[in-house]
Design a protein around this motif. Structure first.
Motif: not given
Length: 278
Positions: A264-266, A270-276
């Motif tokens: 999880t990158k923030r 406040g924006f965040s993304i999740q990378v598998e």
């Protein structure tokens, strides 16, 4: 008051003896309690059946009468009726018990003409299974067999082939263990190579992707602002949006779940993304 003599460490009443106990010798009488004679506890003897004494290396002398005859529990008698234990105490509703004063050391029969009693032939040498002890299972006492019994004159003829056979067996076990270890190492290396190949195949560049990685509308910024978003975005340190705001993802604002392999990158905004990651 008479109940105080039950399992007393100094005195005993005959009425409080257990099923497998008796008085021997029956005296001296130390007194009376409610009409019952009181005996010293040293007169109390524990009884066993013939088969029970055999487990201790003792046998009942000839012409000895049972010190006590008891009734078998119904459950035990029914079980032995279905499957006899092979001793003289089985298949009888009553059980003869004997005391230690009626015993003598166990005398096993000797070999006659080089043949051990009750044997089976193997490799041309007569032998008998060696009973080394007993174990209890489902309330029954069962013998434990380990090794064999042979005549002394066959000792060398048995030990030498046994040593050779034992060495062959150990060599086979070592060979099997080596093959299993080699197989496990091969599986481990294959797993490492496969994992690395997948990481190389799905790894994304570390530079920014610009606007080409996002849809044309501005819904992306609003829908993915929550940290719990399940959308998968490309891994990058910077991300340009259509409102001229460039998201940055410093390493101190990143977290990695080792169970799901999700990073999880923030962004400070406040924006965040999740990378598998694989």
């Amino acid at each position: 008051m008479a109940g105080a003599y039950k399992d007393h460490h100094l005195y005993a009443l005959e009425k409080w003896l257990h099923k497998n106990q008796t008085l021997h010798p029956k005296g001296p009488v130390l007194g009376f309690c409610k009409g019952h004679p009181v005996y010293p506890r040293s007169c109390v003897q524990t009884l066993q059946s013939r088969h029970g004494w055999l487990r201790e290396g003792l046998q009942v002398r000839e012409n000895e009468l049972a010190a006590k005859v008891v009734t078998r529990p119904k459950r035990t008698f029914n079980a032995q009726s279905v499957q006899s234990s092979g001793n003289e105490d089985g298949l009888k509703p009553t059980l003869d018990l004997y005391g230690e004063w009626q015993l003598e050391p166990l005398q096993l029969p000797h070999a006659v003409n080089g043949v051990v009693p009750k044997v089976a032939k193997r490799l041309g040498i007569d032998y008998a299974p060696a009973m080394v002890g007993f174990y209890y299972c489902s309330g029954r006492c069962l013998p434990v067999f380990d090794g064999i019994v042979v005549c002394t004159k066959f000792k060398s003829a048995i030990l030498e082939p046994y040593a050779e056979e034992d060495e062959r067996r150990r060599a086979g076990e070592r060979k099997q263990e080596a093959a299993q270890a080699l197989s496990r190492w091969y599986q481990l290396l294959c797993s490492i190579v496969t994992r690395q190949r997948l990481k190389d195949s799905y790894k994304t560049p570390s530079h920014g992707l610009g606007n080409e990685g996002l849809p044309e509308n501005d819904n992306v910024h609003r829908n993915t602002r929550s940290s719990g978003s399940s959308e998968r975005e490309p891994s990058s340190s910077k991300l340009q949006t259509d409102d001229d705001h460039e998201h940055e993802f410093p390493e101190e604002n990143q977290s990695f779940d080792v169970e799901t392999f999700v990073r999880t990158k923030r962004c400070p905004c406040g924006f965040s993304i999740q990378v598998e990651e694989l």
